[in-house]
Design an enzyme around this catalytic site. Structure first.
Site, mmCIF file in Angstrom:
data_model
loop_
_atom_site.group_PDB
_atom_site.id
_atom_site.type_symbol
_atom_site.label_atom_id
_atom_site.label_comp_id
_atom_site.label_asym_id
_atom_site.label_seq_id
_atom_site.Cartn_x
_atom_site.Cartn_y
_atom_site.Cartn_z
ATOM 1 N N ASP A 60 0.818 -1.206 0.000
ATOM 2 C CA ASP A 60 0.000 0.000 0.000
ATOM 3 C C ASP A 60 0.858 1.265 0.000
ATOM 4 O O ASP A 60 1.820 1.376 0.773
ATOM 5 C CB ASP A 60 -0.901 -0.006 1.242
ATOM 6 C CG ASP A 60 -1.765 1.223 1.346
ATOM 7 O OD1 ASP A 60 -2.613 1.423 0.466
ATOM 8 O OD2 ASP A 60 -1.571 2.003 2.312
ATOM 9 N N GLU A 73 1.522 0.027 -4.818
ATOM 10 C CA GLU A 73 0.710 1.202 -5.102
ATOM 11 C C GLU A 73 1.644 2.405 -4.953
ATOM 12 O O GLU A 73 2.195 2.636 -3.866
ATOM 13 C CB GLU A 73 -0.457 1.337 -4.127
ATOM 14 C CG GLU A 73 -1.296 2.579 -4.418
ATOM 15 C CD GLU A 73 -2.228 2.965 -3.285
ATOM 16 O OE1 GLU A 73 -3.161 3.743 -3.553
ATOM 17 O OE2 GLU A 73 -2.028 2.519 -2.146
#
Length: 613
Positions: free
Chosen positions: A266, A303
């Protein structure tokens, strides 16, 4: 046992082959550490070794025992590397043995990354039950759809039972309300039996606020940097070696003990690290070594919001070696092209010309000036393959971070939904679907938490209100703490019984089948694509090929009929999929065969895919 380095030490409590408990803890702030085995009412002192490490080997801790750590004879805390928190983030830890699981996936081989068809899901809202076991019950549905990789949003233990997962505070523990570690192992085993790879979303850029006791043990955070969550995790300041090891070992644990096939990391742009070897690079080196030792393939997908190829360039080119990255810019350009307002971070995107650029260049911004960021932004990604980019028309962020959490089904007509799906599944990148979009789910996916700290809960409510100021939206965001917000975010599987929703499912099936079996779509060679854009008509023609196989994808994002001229390729063309066909609940007819340079009249909000005869 004397330790001179943190590098190879896995933190937490584990059982060796003889059933002896081995425990390792980094707690340089403590002068005395004990393990309290709660039900046995015993305290076991740990031995301090070097660099703030504390260890013990004992036969007095057995599988299933609850334990706590006692720092300096007074402060009781859960294990920061606990594998199980059955009593929540504030409660005692539970000793479990991950080696007990009887795996049946010995012959499993991870799918090559370039062939991934990814399906993102949130365990708590994917089913009525909200558990890993309930996901298993739906695997046949995903198999029939054509999915070969599921991406599970974070499962690290978080406060309460409702959370997206990005507020986790026990990175090694699997959320108890989902079923815990053993049920996650069982789910992965079942997925592999079905031929489905498992991607797990992990958070290495911050630790959630409630139940975060890391500072009681050691220097896990640094004040060198400001982040949206406060002090940054300490990846490059004094005492950082143990912190780096903590997260590297966490990544390896998911691969070794849970047979996870890939990790989605993330928001890695929020990781602050100016070490000579970036933490992502260090993790990649460790994963490559694991792959070499086991003969298995494990991937790292980041990400990243920086349009910086350093993250996905190979180690040999001094990159961080991430195998792929999410690319939000494709999504932003696609949604503006579909007619959504250019507010907030959408303000940088002009629509179909940007979408055309993303088809060929991946990044929309690769050096241009960004009005939203107030600077020139990005680099070119010419040397990066298509399999290094993940694209989507919606995901948990782009849906749930809207004020009301609307899906495309609530914002666009069925015709536009089919066009958006076609735009993603014909792109030369890895496609990702968000749970429920394949049947046009009508429930929103909203932001929800279940903090027990009322001040924190109120801060989250206020934060959500401020978040939407740039979007100039009217009304109020749903209360993230409300059970109603959570329940309204659950999938309605009964919609599949409705013919209209079932038809959308079959349309997605057809697109995915074509994607997987037509060589021109299956190949992700970014050098073999040409895109013709007509900004005035809001149309695209995407030409892709692999060796002698060619395919044309015509897209009309306007609401009226538009003309698109086929290129001169000395070929005849046959319709493969027309999204406005009666087969897909449309009411339109279109010719089945075309020749070079034909002027095709394409109805509004539709997709036409042509194959060479």
């Amino acid at each position: 046992m004397t330790l001179n380095t943190n590098e190879q030490v896995r933190p937490g409590l584990h059982f060796n082959e003889q059933g002896i408990a081995e425990f390792s803890l980094w707690a340089p702030k403590a002068t005395f550490v004990e393990i309290s085995v709660i039900e046995k009412k015993i305290r076991l002192p740990l031995t301090e070794t070097a660099l703030g490490n504390w260890t013990i080997q004992t036969n007095q801790i057995k599988e299933g025992d609850l334990y706590q750590l006692i720092l300096d004879r007074k402060t009781e805390r859960p294990d920061p590397a606990s594998l199980s928190q059955t009593n929540g983030v504030h409660g005692s830890s539970k000793a479990i043995n991950l080696n007990d699981f009887n795996w049946t996936d010995t012959n499993w081989q991870n799918t090559d990354l370039e062939f991934y068809i990814i399906y993102e899901l949130h365990t708590g809202t994917f089913s009525l039950e909200g558990t890993f076991a309930a996901i298993e019950d739906k695997l046949e549905h995903l198999k029939q759809l054509g999915i070969n990789a599921i991406e599970i949003m974070p499962v690290a233990q978080f406060p309460g039972e409702r959370n997206w997962g990005y507020d986790g505070v026990a990175p090694y523990a699997v959320q108890n309300s989902y079923g815990g570690a053993y049920r996650l192992q069982h789910l992965v085993d079942c997925c592999h039996e079905k031929g489905i790879a498992v991607i797990l979303d992990v958070v290495y850029n911050h630790i959630g606020p409630e139940g975060n006791y890391f500072n009681d043990f050691g220097y896990y955070f640094t004040s060198k940097y400001n982040t949206p969550w406060g002090e940054a995790l300490n990846f490059d300041d004094a005492y950082c070696d143990a912190v780096r090891n903590y997260f590297k070992q966490n990544a390896l644990m998911w691969f070794k003990d849970f047979h996870i096939d890939a990790l989605r990391l993330d928001a890695v742009h929020a990781i602050k690290d100016f070490s000579p070897v970036h933490i992502l690079r260090e993790i990649k080196i460790a994963v490559d070594q694991l792959n070499l030792e086991t003969g298995k393939k494990h991937y790292l997908i980041a990400e990243v919001d920086l349009n910086d190829t350093r993250f996905i360039n190979p180690l040999a080119k001094q990159g961080y070696g991430m195998d792929a990255q999410w690319i939000d810019e494709f999504h932003h350009a696609l949604r503006i092209t579909a007619g959504e307002p250019a507010t907030g971070y959408f303000a940088d995107f002009k629509g179909i010309s940007d979408l055309a650029k993303s088809y060929t260049d991946a990044y929309v911004y690769d050096g241009q000036y960004s009005l939203h960021r107030k600077k020139h932004f990005g680099v070119q990604a010419d040397e990066n393959s298509g399999k290094q980019f993940v694209v989507f028309s919606q995901n948990h962020d782009q849906t749930g971070n809207r004020m009301l959490g609307e899906r495309t089904s609530q914002l666009h007509s069925p015709e536009m939904q089919r066009l958006l799906a076609g735009a993603v599944l014909t792109a030369p990148y890895l496609p990702l679907l968000f749970m429920g979009e394949e049947w046009s789910e009508t429930n929103s996916f909203q932001y929800f938490v279940s903090h027990t700290d009322e001040q924190l809960a109120e801060a989250v409510r206020e934060g959500r209100k401020k978040e939407f100021a740039d979007f100039h939206l009217q009304g109020e965001a749903p209360d993230p703490m409300s059970m109603e917000t959570f329940e309204h975010s659950k999938l309605q599987w009964n919609l599949l019984e409705d013919p209209l929703h079932q038809n959308m499912f079959k349309y997605y099936q057809a697109l995915i089948h074509l994607r997987k079996h037509h060589s021109a779509l299956r190949s992700l060679n970014r050098k073999q694509i040409e895109v013709t854009v007509n900004e005035g008509n809001n149309t695209l023609l995407v030409h892709r090929w692999q060796e002698e196989r060619h395919i044309l994808c015509l897209m009309n994002f306007s609401s009226t009929d538009q003309e698109i001229q086929l290129p001169l390729l000395h070929k005849n063309w046959t319709t493969l999929i027309f999204s406005g066909d009666r087969q897909w609940n449309g009411h339109l007819k279109i010719p089945k065969n075309y020749t070079d340079q034909t002027m095709v009249v394409l109805p509004g909000q539709s997709l036409l895919i042509l194959d060479q005869d």
